[in-house]
Design a protein around this motif. Sequence first.
Motif, mmCIF file in Angstrom:
data_model
loop_
_atom_site.group_PDB
_atom_site.id
_atom_site.type_symbol
_atom_site.label_atom_id
_atom_site.label_comp_id
_atom_site.label_asym_id
_atom_site.label_seq_id
_atom_site.Cartn_x
_atom_site.Cartn_y
_atom_site.Cartn_z
ATOM 1 N N MET A 1 0.779 -1.336 -0.242
ATOM 2 C CA MET A 1 0.152 -0.089 0.059
ATOM 3 C C MET A 1 1.062 1.230 -0.244
ATOM 4 S SD MET A 1 -2.583 1.014 3.097
ATOM 5 C CE MET A 1 -3.614 2.638 2.892
ATOM 6 N N ASN A 2 0.317 2.258 -0.657
ATOM 7 C CA ASN A 2 1.165 3.535 -0.803
ATOM 8 C C ASN A 2 0.985 4.321 0.838
ATOM 9 O OD1 ASN A 2 2.298 5.883 -1.224
ATOM 10 N ND2 ASN A 2 1.559 6.326 -3.319
ATOM 11 N N TYR A 3 1.719 4.095 1.688
ATOM 12 C CA TYR A 3 1.403 4.591 2.983
ATOM 13 C C TYR A 3 1.356 6.125 2.955
ATOM 14 C CZ TYR A 3 0.739 -0.126 4.690
ATOM 15 O OH TYR A 3 0.504 -1.400 5.120
ATOM 16 N N ILE A 4 2.567 6.482 2.221
ATOM 17 C CA ILE A 4 2.996 7.970 2.274
ATOM 18 C C ILE A 4 1.779 8.784 1.660
ATOM 19 C CG2 ILE A 4 4.300 9.627 1.345
ATOM 20 C CD1 ILE A 4 6.610 7.656 1.474
ATOM 21 N N ALA A 5 1.019 8.326 0.569
ATOM 22 C CA ALA A 5 -0.036 9.036 -0.181
ATOM 23 C C ALA A 5 -1.367 9.190 0.692
ATOM 24 C CB ALA A 5 -0.286 8.245 -1.383
ATOM 25 N N LEU A 6 -1.417 7.603 1.227
ATOM 26 C CA LEU A 6 -2.740 7.810 2.105
ATOM 27 C C LEU A 6 -2.604 8.442 3.148
ATOM 28 C CD1 LEU A 6 -5.350 6.068 2.616
ATOM 29 C CD2 LEU A 6 -3.890 4.350 3.753
ATOM 30 N N SER A 7 -1.582 8.576 4.016
ATOM 31 C CA SER A 7 -1.399 9.513 5.093
ATOM 32 C C SER A 7 -1.441 10.748 5.102
ATOM 33 C CB SER A 7 0.094 9.102 5.867
ATOM 34 O OG SER A 7 0.187 7.927 6.154
ATOM 35 N N ARG A 8 -0.790 11.194 3.619
ATOM 36 C CA ARG A 8 -0.919 12.680 3.144
ATOM 37 C C ARG A 8 -2.288 13.146 2.897
ATOM 38 N NH1 ARG A 8 -0.184 14.845 -2.109
ATOM 39 N NH2 ARG A 8 -0.105 12.870 -2.807
ATOM 40 N N TYR A 9 -2.999 12.096 2.369
ATOM 41 C CA TYR A 9 -4.603 12.300 2.062
ATOM 42 C C TYR A 9 -5.215 12.412 3.342
ATOM 43 C CZ TYR A 9 -8.968 11.944 0.035
ATOM 44 O OH TYR A 9 -10.347 11.952 -0.322
ATOM 45 N N GLY A 201 -11.509 15.323 -3.979
ATOM 46 C CA GLY A 201 -10.450 16.373 -3.147
ATOM 47 C C GLY A 201 -9.158 16.264 -3.553
ATOM 48 N N PHE A 202 -8.428 17.339 -3.948
ATOM 49 C CA PHE A 202 -7.149 17.470 -4.249
ATOM 50 C C PHE A 202 -6.936 16.545 -5.377
ATOM 51 C CE2 PHE A 202 -7.779 18.449 0.163
ATOM 52 C CZ PHE A 202 -7.244 19.630 0.182
ATOM 53 N N TYR A 203 -5.960 15.475 -5.368
ATOM 54 C CA TYR A 203 -5.980 14.542 -6.419
ATOM 55 C C TYR A 203 -6.422 12.997 -6.044
ATOM 56 C CZ TYR A 203 -2.807 18.214 -8.196
ATOM 57 O OH TYR A 203 -2.561 19.191 -8.697
ATOM 58 N N ASN A 204 -7.407 13.114 -5.004
ATOM 59 C CA ASN A 204 -7.729 11.770 -4.465
ATOM 60 C C ASN A 204 -9.241 11.689 -4.333
ATOM 61 O OD1 ASN A 204 -5.176 10.895 -3.265
ATOM 62 N ND2 ASN A 204 -5.449 12.926 -2.597
ATOM 63 N N THR A 205 -9.665 10.444 -4.459
ATOM 64 C CA THR A 205 -11.330 10.342 -4.320
ATOM 65 C C THR A 205 -11.332 9.176 -3.610
ATOM 66 O OG1 THR A 205 -11.196 10.764 -6.745
ATOM 67 C CG2 THR A 205 -13.158 9.652 -5.904
ATOM 68 N N SER A 222 -5.909 7.545 -5.293
ATOM 69 C CA SER A 222 -5.015 8.624 -5.183
ATOM 70 C C SER A 222 -4.191 8.826 -6.514
ATOM 71 C CB SER A 222 -3.885 8.175 -4.092
ATOM 72 O OG SER A 222 -4.345 8.131 -2.877
ATOM 73 N N GLN A 223 -4.292 10.105 -7.119
ATOM 74 C CA GLN A 223 -3.860 10.405 -8.376
ATOM 75 C C GLN A 223 -4.284 9.337 -9.585
ATOM 76 O OE1 GLN A 223 0.379 11.035 -7.643
ATOM 77 N NE2 GLN A 223 0.073 12.914 -6.464
ATOM 78 N N GLY A 224 -5.389 8.908 -9.552
ATOM 79 C CA GLY A 224 -5.960 8.239 -10.522
ATOM 80 C C GLY A 224 -5.647 6.719 -10.144
ATOM 81 N N ALA A 246 1.662 2.230 -5.407
ATOM 82 C CA ALA A 246 1.475 3.701 -6.047
ATOM 83 C C ALA A 246 1.053 3.542 -7.345
ATOM 84 C CB ALA A 246 2.683 4.527 -5.984
ATOM 85 N N GLN A 247 1.219 2.470 -8.010
ATOM 86 C CA GLN A 247 0.686 2.232 -9.478
ATOM 87 C C GLN A 247 -0.469 1.380 -9.736
ATOM 88 O OE1 GLN A 247 4.280 1.741 -8.529
ATOM 89 N NE2 GLN A 247 4.189 3.918 -9.251
ATOM 90 N N GLY A 248 -1.226 1.144 -8.468
ATOM 91 C CA GLY A 248 -2.401 0.566 -8.506
ATOM 92 C C GLY A 248 -2.366 -1.069 -8.334
ATOM 93 N N ASN A 249 -1.205 -1.526 -8.127
ATOM 94 C CA ASN A 249 -1.072 -3.100 -7.971
ATOM 95 C C ASN A 249 -1.366 -3.563 -6.789
ATOM 96 O OD1 ASN A 249 -0.127 -3.002 -11.080
ATOM 97 N ND2 ASN A 249 1.860 -2.151 -9.984
ATOM 98 N N GLN A 250 -2.144 -4.595 -6.704
ATOM 99 C CA GLN A 250 -2.486 -5.059 -5.395
ATOM 100 C C GLN A 250 -1.206 -5.528 -4.485
ATOM 101 O OE1 GLN A 250 -5.772 -7.711 -5.259
ATOM 102 N NE2 GLN A 250 -4.869 -9.008 -3.614
ATOM 103 N N VAL A 251 -1.060 -5.190 -3.391
ATOM 104 C CA VAL A 251 -0.010 -5.489 -2.418
ATOM 105 C C VAL A 251 -0.444 -6.759 -1.430
ATOM 106 C CG1 VAL A 251 1.598 -4.840 -0.783
ATOM 107 C CG2 VAL A 251 1.047 -3.416 -2.696
#
Length: 256
Positions: A1-9, A201-205, A222-224, A246-251
């Motif tokens: 999971m992209n934890y940085i993007a999730l936390s920032r969101y 909102g922002f670059y997230n949905t 996040s960002q698409g 971050a590329q949408g691949n399942q982790v």
Amino acid sequence: MNYIALSRYLIVSSLSIILLVSCGEDENEVGNPEENETPIVALVFSAQNPPINIPAALSSSQNDHAIAITGFLRQANGITSYATYFNVPDDAQVSHTPVHGSENNISAANDVTVYTWTYNNGNQFVTTAYQIVNTGDDYLYEIFFDFGEEEGLVKTLEGKESITDTKNGELSFKGFNEFDTELNYEWAESDLRVLNFKLFGFYNTIEITKNPDNSGALNIYSQGFKNADYTWNASGTSGTYTNYDAQGNQVDSGTW
């Protein structure tokens, strides 16, 4: 999971909600905007009627996935913070002349109603204009603010709400200046009372499905790219999760 993007969101979106005006105390009602009658509140959601009823066990859980779910659901419920914008004071002025710069087909309507009032705390004057049209199927509404600047009334909020029994509508928060980020909400309730709610909102949905028994599912983008998805049961005691990079691949995925 992209934890940085999730936390920032989570952090940035939470700050956006905090900046909103606090929720009004009155229950929202939908009615016909008649002369000399109480102005309607076109936004169906309020503190007493949020989009998502979060199960107590879910909101109090210490499980990491439950905490994440609760955080996203509370962001969606932040739409109730706008309810106070529709609280028209008794001394508001009423007109049927559209506000300059209005959209939503309001300027072409014959039954436009505009409520205008000014708040004065001795140091600052803030004028609010609440404009609404009954199309027969929906209420189209816009909220304008004038902080005493040269541009006069500036649109801050616009949207529509269905007049039918089911909840269907849109809301767009424009921000108070050019540096604010626009937030958009969309919701649609089926005849079976399944609510689909989206927050952009922002670059997230955030996409949420809430069932009548308060169980549900949500998808985070996040960002698409999909960032995570979750489900929870009616009691809020268990569910599933899937995380993506971050590329949408399942982790990974599992139950909580």
